[in-house]
Design a protein around this motif. Structure first.
Motif, mmCIF file in Angstrom:
data_model
loop_
_atom_site.group_PDB
_atom_site.id
_atom_site.type_symbol
_atom_site.label_atom_id
_atom_site.label_comp_id
_atom_site.label_asym_id
_atom_site.label_seq_id
_atom_site.Cartn_x
_atom_site.Cartn_y
_atom_site.Cartn_z
ATOM 1 N N MET A 5 15.386 98.341 -77.554
ATOM 2 C CA MET A 5 14.157 97.713 -77.949
ATOM 3 C C MET A 5 13.052 98.755 -77.859
ATOM 4 S SD MET A 5 12.103 94.646 -75.850
ATOM 5 C CE MET A 5 13.505 94.366 -74.836
ATOM 6 N N ILE A 6 12.259 98.844 -78.913
ATOM 7 C CA ILE A 6 11.159 99.812 -78.971
ATOM 8 C C ILE A 6 9.838 99.057 -78.860
ATOM 9 C CG2 ILE A 6 10.035 101.586 -80.356
ATOM 10 C CD1 ILE A 6 12.766 102.077 -81.702
ATOM 11 N N VAL A 7 8.940 99.602 -78.039
ATOM 12 C CA VAL A 7 7.689 98.937 -77.710
ATOM 13 C C VAL A 7 6.529 99.922 -77.796
ATOM 14 C CG1 VAL A 7 6.461 97.753 -75.828
ATOM 15 C CG2 VAL A 7 8.911 97.374 -76.146
ATOM 16 N N VAL A 8 5.369 99.434 -78.240
ATOM 17 C CA VAL A 8 4.126 100.190 -78.140
ATOM 18 C C VAL A 8 3.322 99.576 -77.001
ATOM 19 C CG1 VAL A 8 1.933 100.783 -79.240
ATOM 20 C CG2 VAL A 8 4.034 100.815 -80.581
ATOM 21 N N LEU A 9 2.939 100.407 -76.046
ATOM 22 C CA LEU A 9 2.063 99.972 -74.960
ATOM 23 C C LEU A 9 0.641 100.375 -75.320
ATOM 24 C CD1 LEU A 9 4.145 101.098 -71.847
ATOM 25 C CD2 LEU A 9 4.084 98.840 -72.932
ATOM 26 N N ASP A 10 -0.211 99.393 -75.483
ATOM 27 C CA ASP A 10 -1.606 99.670 -75.799
ATOM 28 C C ASP A 10 -2.235 100.430 -74.631
ATOM 29 O OD1 ASP A 10 -4.086 99.670 -77.015
ATOM 30 O OD2 ASP A 10 -4.337 97.494 -77.018
ATOM 31 N N THR A 11 -3.247 101.202 -74.939
ATOM 32 C CA THR A 11 -3.917 102.014 -73.932
ATOM 33 C C THR A 11 -4.383 101.182 -72.745
ATOM 34 O OG1 THR A 11 -4.617 103.587 -75.616
ATOM 35 C CG2 THR A 11 -5.862 103.598 -73.563
ATOM 36 N N ASN A 12 -4.868 99.961 -73.000
ATOM 37 C CA ASN A 12 -5.377 99.146 -71.897
ATOM 38 C C ASN A 12 -4.274 98.785 -70.907
ATOM 39 O OD1 ASN A 12 -4.259 96.472 -72.830
ATOM 40 N ND2 ASN A 12 -5.662 96.857 -74.518
ATOM 41 N N VAL A 13 -3.047 98.681 -71.367
ATOM 42 C CA VAL A 13 -1.926 98.374 -70.477
ATOM 43 C C VAL A 13 -1.624 99.586 -69.590
ATOM 44 C CG1 VAL A 13 0.538 97.775 -70.394
ATOM 45 C CG2 VAL A 13 -0.968 96.665 -72.064
ATOM 46 N N ILE A 14 -1.632 100.756 -70.172
ATOM 47 C CA ILE A 14 -1.349 101.981 -69.413
ATOM 48 C C ILE A 14 -2.448 102.229 -68.376
ATOM 49 C CG2 ILE A 14 -0.998 104.472 -69.571
ATOM 50 C CD1 ILE A 14 0.039 103.886 -72.482
ATOM 51 N N ILE A 15 -3.695 102.074 -68.789
ATOM 52 C CA ILE A 15 -4.819 102.256 -67.861
ATOM 53 C C ILE A 15 -4.713 101.249 -66.718
ATOM 54 C CG2 ILE A 15 -7.336 102.073 -67.591
ATOM 55 C CD1 ILE A 15 -6.661 104.553 -69.126
ATOM 56 N N SER A 16 -4.416 99.996 -67.046
ATOM 57 C CA SER A 16 -4.281 98.967 -66.005
ATOM 58 C C SER A 16 -3.167 99.312 -65.025
ATOM 59 C CB SER A 16 -4.018 97.601 -66.634
ATOM 60 O OG SER A 16 -5.145 97.174 -67.367
ATOM 61 N N ALA A 17 -2.078 99.865 -65.534
ATOM 62 C CA ALA A 17 -0.967 100.259 -64.653
ATOM 63 C C ALA A 17 -1.398 101.368 -63.700
ATOM 64 C CB ALA A 17 0.229 100.709 -65.481
ATOM 65 N N LEU A 18 -2.215 102.275 -64.193
ATOM 66 C CA LEU A 18 -2.689 103.362 -63.342
ATOM 67 C C LEU A 18 -3.717 102.876 -62.321
ATOM 68 C CD1 LEU A 18 -3.015 106.167 -66.027
ATOM 69 C CD2 LEU A 18 -1.356 106.061 -64.154
ATOM 70 N N LEU A 19 -4.478 101.849 -62.684
ATOM 71 C CA LEU A 19 -5.496 101.320 -61.777
ATOM 72 C C LEU A 19 -4.909 100.433 -60.690
ATOM 73 C CD1 LEU A 19 -8.339 100.444 -64.311
ATOM 74 C CD2 LEU A 19 -8.346 102.276 -62.613
ATOM 75 N N SER A 20 -3.864 99.687 -61.047
ATOM 76 C CA SER A 20 -3.284 98.747 -60.087
ATOM 77 C C SER A 20 -1.769 98.902 -60.078
ATOM 78 C CB SER A 20 -3.665 97.315 -60.469
ATOM 79 O OG SER A 20 -3.012 96.409 -59.612
ATOM 80 N N PRO A 21 -1.218 99.547 -59.081
ATOM 81 C CA PRO A 21 0.217 99.809 -59.054
ATOM 82 C C PRO A 21 1.093 98.593 -58.777
ATOM 83 C CG PRO A 21 -0.818 100.656 -57.072
ATOM 84 C CD PRO A 21 -1.921 100.157 -57.962
ATOM 85 N N SER A 22 0.484 97.408 -58.634
ATOM 86 C CA SER A 22 1.309 96.243 -58.327
ATOM 87 C C SER A 22 1.195 95.115 -59.353
ATOM 88 C CB SER A 22 0.942 95.697 -56.935
ATOM 89 O OG SER A 22 -0.419 95.295 -56.921
ATOM 90 N N GLY A 23 0.413 95.271 -60.398
ATOM 91 C CA GLY A 23 0.240 94.208 -61.375
ATOM 92 C C GLY A 23 1.270 94.252 -62.483
ATOM 93 N N PRO A 24 1.205 93.290 -63.405
ATOM 94 C CA PRO A 24 2.149 93.252 -64.529
ATOM 95 C C PRO A 24 2.215 94.549 -65.344
ATOM 96 C CG PRO A 24 1.029 91.148 -64.365
ATOM 97 C CD PRO A 24 0.358 92.082 -63.372
#
Length: 140
Positions: free
Chosen positions: A1-20
């Protein structure tokens, strides 16, 4: 399965290491799906990481961020769309996400952006929130 992760998802992952969003990155690193990106999306990511409101909350050093971007660029498939879309008039930059998804053969776009989420689907590419994508991963 191929997915595009929008920038806001990547930034959110970097800001909060425990969220979705962080869970999504963990699933990607575990090989549960492949990510595709494009030069415009990588430029947007690098630019967004320099915003004062983002830098203020990043709990990672500049070196850690640089290593993450290098690893992300190395591990994600990078495509260069040879076309331009104008599907989202309210936020034309969101069209770069769709262009990447089409060029990269993605089945899903994961985003927190309201314009993309309102589409729900574009040319058989399903747009999901991070929580929606995690639910999909749990079902497969």
């Amino acid at each position: 399965m191929i997915v595009v992760l929008d920038t806001n998802v990547i930034i959110s992952a970097l800001l909060s290491p425990s969220g979705p969003p962080a869970e999504i990155i963990d699933h990607w690193e575990a090989g549960d799906f492949d990510v595709v990106t494009s030069p415009p999306l990588l430029s947007e990511l690098e630019r967004a990481l320099q915003y004062p409101r983002v830098k203020k909350y990043l709990k990672r050093s500049p070196d850690e961020i640089a290593r993450f971007i290098q690893r992300f660029t190395r591990l994600a498939g990078v495509v260069a769309p040879q076309f331009t879309l104008e599907s989202i008039g309210d936020d034309p930059a969101d069209n770069r996400v769709l262009e990447c998804a089409i060029a990269g053969g993605a089945a899903y776009v994961v985003s927190g952006d309201k314009h993309l989420l309102q589409l729900k689907e574009h040319k058989e590419i399903v747009v999901l929130s991070p929580v929606g994508f995690l639910t999909l991963l749990d079902l497969t």
